[in-house]
Write a protein that holds these residues in place. Structure first.
Motif, PDB file in Angstrom:
ATOM      1  N   GLY A 130     -35.550 -48.061  83.187  1.00 25.37           N
ATOM      2  CA  GLY A 130     -36.633 -48.998  82.940  1.00 25.37           C
ATOM      3  C   GLY A 130     -37.572 -48.655  81.803  1.00 25.37           C
ATOM      4  N   ASP A 238     -30.336 -54.474  81.157  1.00 25.89           N
ATOM      5  CA  ASP A 238     -31.705 -54.504  80.616  1.00 25.89           C
ATOM      6  C   ASP A 238     -31.759 -54.537  79.087  1.00 25.89           C
ATOM      7  N   LYS A 241     -33.312 -58.051  77.480  1.00 30.22           N
ATOM      8  CA  LYS A 241     -34.758 -58.305  77.447  1.00 30.22           C
ATOM      9  C   LYS A 241     -35.456 -57.388  76.440  1.00 30.22           C
ATOM     10  N   ASN A 242     -34.960 -56.160  76.302  1.00 27.24           N
ATOM     11  CA  ASN A 242     -35.564 -55.244  75.335  1.00 27.24           C
ATOM     12  C   ASN A 242     -35.292 -55.692  73.909  1.00 27.24           C
TER      13      ASN A 242
END
Length: 433
Positions: A130, A238, A241-242
């Motif tokens: 995260g 993920d 989105k990054n």
């Protein structure tokens, strides 16, 4: 002959720099998921594709490069790559291996900043979950700026005193402060012109304060170390989105003449998966698939019976790469990253030949293949003149014995003629004696 310029891969530890180097070259860099895997800069050779004149002149069957290769008119020219060990926040103050890493950058002409877009490594390069990599581009640029600005400011007062006493040109004074970073005076002048056009600093450097010096350093770095950002590990959870957040930060404003943000523009951000490229290259080498770096797909035994059969585990991994990388983004992004880095510098391919009738080798040594055409290709900086190239090609024979040059059609070239692609970049030199 590999080009004389260097593309340096930079970034925090475990972002994928070593994997990137392995994916695009034949180097065998260590790969590990811990800080300081790379202690010494690993170097290798990658290949930049361009259109070879052999196709234009119908000589593809005779085109035999000494270095690199040519496939049906597509030339793959060798370029030097360097993997600089991972930087961490505070490197300019000596954290990690600090200034040793920053010193390595002086040998680079263009930077490729490899960013872990998956958020699975923190700012120190340690495994995590995260993590938001939104600031990774910014802090690396800040470290480099702080390193250069700190060195310039330490000498600033004495330099300004000499500048006023000798009435030196501003570019000469500033060049003396940044020459150690491999910068030519012409580049320093360009940085000054850019500052002057913005009106953000006084034209008299004798009136500059620390903010003005730092502003100059920022513009200087934009020109001295143009940067491509490789958002790596795009096939990881993920990553999407990054990537979206990073692209929003560096989105160009239409019609804007403002300076680059953190030395980056969205046009020079590439999405990549170095590990996917490594895996595809490995299987291609072992005969399981047919694949070339930069391809948007691969061929397996099902389409070509001459290839080896793959097991279920290998097949699942290949399908994941096909779905999450190749079909989604068009390639692994590795070849595109190298191309973008070379294109940033605007290098011009030059083909020196001994004979303009058959485009034979530029030298008569015993290694020249009989009947071979366009054996040599050298990438040179934009603005390079004919005489400058002669010196680069052979500092003794061609520079000291220089007697002239001509190009296709027996057109004579002047010493100060600038070499331009597809105009005068096929060159025959004459030497005296």
């Amino acid at each position: 002959m590999a080009s004389s310029f260097v593309i340096a891969f930079v970034g925090k530890p475990s972002a994928g720099k070593s994997s990137f180097l392995n994916a695009i070259t034949d180097a065998s860099a260590k790969v590990g998921n811990f800080p300081f895997t790379t202690i010494e800069p690993n170097q290798g050779i990658a290949y930049y594709p361009l259109d070879c004149p052999c196709k234009r002149f119908g000589l593809s069957d005779r085109c035999k490069p000494r270095h690199g290769r040519c496939q049906q008119g597509k030339r793959f020219v060798p370029v030097r790559m360097m993997d600089v060990a991972g930087l961490v926040p505070g490197a300019s103050e000596g954290r990690g291996l600090g200034n040793r890493f920053l010193d390595d950058l002086r040998h680079a002409d263009v930077l490729v900043h490899v960013v872990d877009a998956s958020g699975t490594t923190d700012e120190q390069g340690k495994e995590t979950k995260g993590y938001d990599p939104i600031d990774d581009v910014r802090w690396l640029r800040d470290e480099i700026e702080e390193w250069v600005a700190g060195n310039v400011l330490a000498k600033w007062a004495n330099s300004v005193r000499r500048h006023r006493a000798t009435k030196s040109a501003a570019a000469d004074t500033l060049h003396g402060l940044v020459a150690g970073y491999g910068a030519r005076r012409e580049l320093v002048q360009r940085a000054l012109d850019r500052l002057a056009s913005s009106g953000s600093s006084s034209v008299d450097i004798g009136e500059w304060d620390e903010k003005d010096v730092r502003r100059f350093v920022g513009v200087f770095l934009d020109l001295r170390f143009p940067t491509v950002v490789a958002l790596n590990k795009i096939d990881m959870p993920d990553a999407d989105k990054n990537i979206a957040a990073i692209m929003r930060r560096y989105k160009s404003v239409p019609g804007s003449n403002s300076f680059l943000v953190d030395g980056v523009s969205e046009q020079n951000i590439v999405l990549s998966s170095a590990l996917a490229e490594c895996f595809l290259r490995k299987l291609a080498k072992q005969g399981y698939i047919r694949y070339e770096t930069g391809d948007d797909d691969f061929v397996t035994h099902e389409e070509d019976g001459s290839l080896k059969s793959i097991d279920d585990k290998m097949g699942r991994r290949l399908e994941n790469i096909r779905d999450l990388v190749l079909f989604r983004y068009g390639s692994t992004g590795v070849q595109e990253t190298v191309c973008r880095a070379v294109d940033l510098l605007g290098f011009v391919p030059v083909f020196p030949v001994k004979n303009l009738a058959n485009f034979g080798a530029s030298s008569g040594d015993a290694s020249s293949s009989s009947g071979a055409a366009f054996q040599d290709c050298v990438l040179v900086r934009p603005g390079t003149t004919v005489r400058e190239f002669a010196k680069k090609l052979h500092s003794v024979a061609l520079d000291k014995g220089y007697a002239g040059a001509e190009t296709v059609g027996n057109i004579q070239l002047g010493e100060d003629d600038v070499i331009v692609a597809d105009k005068n970049n096929i060159i025959k030199f004459f030497v005296s004696g």
